[in-house]
Design an enzyme around this catalytic site. Structure first.
Site, short mmCIF file in Angstrom:
data_model
loop_
_atom_site.label_atom_id
_atom_site.label_comp_id
_atom_site.label_asym_id
_atom_site.label_seq_id
_atom_site.Cartn_x
_atom_site.Cartn_y
_atom_site.Cartn_z
N PHE A 12 0.82 -1.21 0.00
CA PHE A 12 0.00 0.00 0.00
C PHE A 12 0.86 1.27 0.00
O PHE A 12 0.72 2.13 -0.88
CB PHE A 12 -0.94 -0.05 1.22
N ALA A 65 9.49 -2.69 2.98
CA ALA A 65 9.12 -4.09 3.00
C ALA A 65 9.19 -4.64 4.42
O ALA A 65 10.21 -4.48 5.10
CB ALA A 65 10.03 -4.89 2.08
N TYR A 131 5.44 -6.98 16.85
CA TYR A 131 5.73 -6.18 15.66
C TYR A 131 6.61 -4.98 16.01
O TYR A 131 7.61 -4.69 15.34
CB TYR A 131 4.42 -5.71 15.02
#
Length: 304
Positions: A12, A65, A131
């Site tokens: 996105f 990425a 994360y």
């Protein structure tokens, strides 16, 4: 003029960044794991062997990425590939003589909520989720490469047309006018429109004062979850959906029971960032406000 190489160009933000650079006439190359309009080179994995042909002396790398958030309970091992990918890119940048590496991290490096004041770059990292911990580990690896010029950018939630994840789910619910149990939420959250983020990343790629700096970046207008929903509805040409006054404690409990604890927290908690450093050191100002950012984001769902 340095060439910009964008990893994650099939995603996105990466696709939006490559399109922005092409519109500006900037030399660029988009690398992604799958083909797409913004992708010049498809790689099966971000390894030194796969990436070396795409990096040359003087290039500026913008590294987007990454394996992103997963539904349910995520573990550190789920994001181990983020560190491997970043390590490969650092090695290539140093070997090939890249001019700068711009790394897109996450506000999750600081944590998932603010209480008394917005996060600033001076706050010590305190990631609460796997994360965020993976992003912090990547940052530390980059900073440790002392001979590699870098910029680290920590955005909050990024929204725009085609945004995935929680924004996409909420946008569909708002556009359909579904009642939502969020009327009793009293929080403040920062957001960044994808157009603002790609503009800021482009600036970070070239501004001399950005070298070896870390930035938080946001639109500059913080909203509560009910205010955010009302703005989304207006942008979609609809009346704001009915917001049921369900206590936040109930929402948190339901989120925990359904394996959606993190999603419930993001709807209920405050998370604000202070982007003063980006504005003062680099002279950056958002190119769109929240109203215009949401108009663009909700355009595909807008009622005729």
């Amino acid at each position: 003029m340095s060439r910009l190489v964008v990893t994650g160009a099939s995603g996105f933000i990466g696709a939006a960044l490559v399109q922005h650079l092409r519109t500006l006439g900037r030399p660029c190359a988009g690398i992604g794991r799958r083909a797409g309009p913004a992708v010049d080179g498809v790689v099966a994995a971000y390894t030194t062997v796969a990436l070396t042909p795409w990096v040359r002396a003087g290039d500026v790398l913008i590294h987007l990425a990454a394996r992103a958030h997963r539904p349910g309970q995520a573990h550190d091992d789920d994001f181990a590939d983020n560190l491997r990918t970043t390590a490969a890119l650092v090695e290539i940048c140093r070997a090939q003589g890249a001019a700068r590496l711009v790394f897109v991290s996450s506000v999750g490096v600081h944590g998932q909520r603010t209480v008394d004041a917005p996060f600033t770059e001076r706050d010590a990292p305190a990631p609460e989720e796997a994360y965020g911990r993976s992003k912090l580990a990547c940052e530390q690896l980059i900073v440790a490469a002392a001979d590699l010029a870098h910029v680290i950018v920590r955005p909050p939630l990024v929204y725009g047309a085609g945004a995935p994840g929680n924004f996409a789910q909420l946008a569909r619910a708002v556009a359909r006018g579904w009642p939502l149990p969020l009327g009793a939420i009293h929080n403040r959250r920062s957001f960044v429109a994808v157009d603002n983020l790609v503009d800021f990343l482009t600036l970070c790629a070239k501004h001399p004062a950005a070298r070896n700096q870390t930035f938080l970046v946001a639109d500059g207008e913080d909203l509560s979850t009910p205010q955010w929903i009302a703005r989304m509805a207006a942008a979609a040409g609809r009346r704001s959906p009915h917001l049921l006054p369900v206590p936040s404690a109930w929402l948190r409990a339901a989120g925990t029971l359904l394996g959606r604890r993190a999603a419930a927290q993001r709807l209920c908690d405050s998370l604000q960032v202070d982007s003063t450093l980006a504005r003062t050191l680099l002279g950056w100002t958002p190119v769109v406000g929240v109203a215009e950012g949401l108009r663009r984001a909700m355009a595909p769902l807008r009622t005729p």
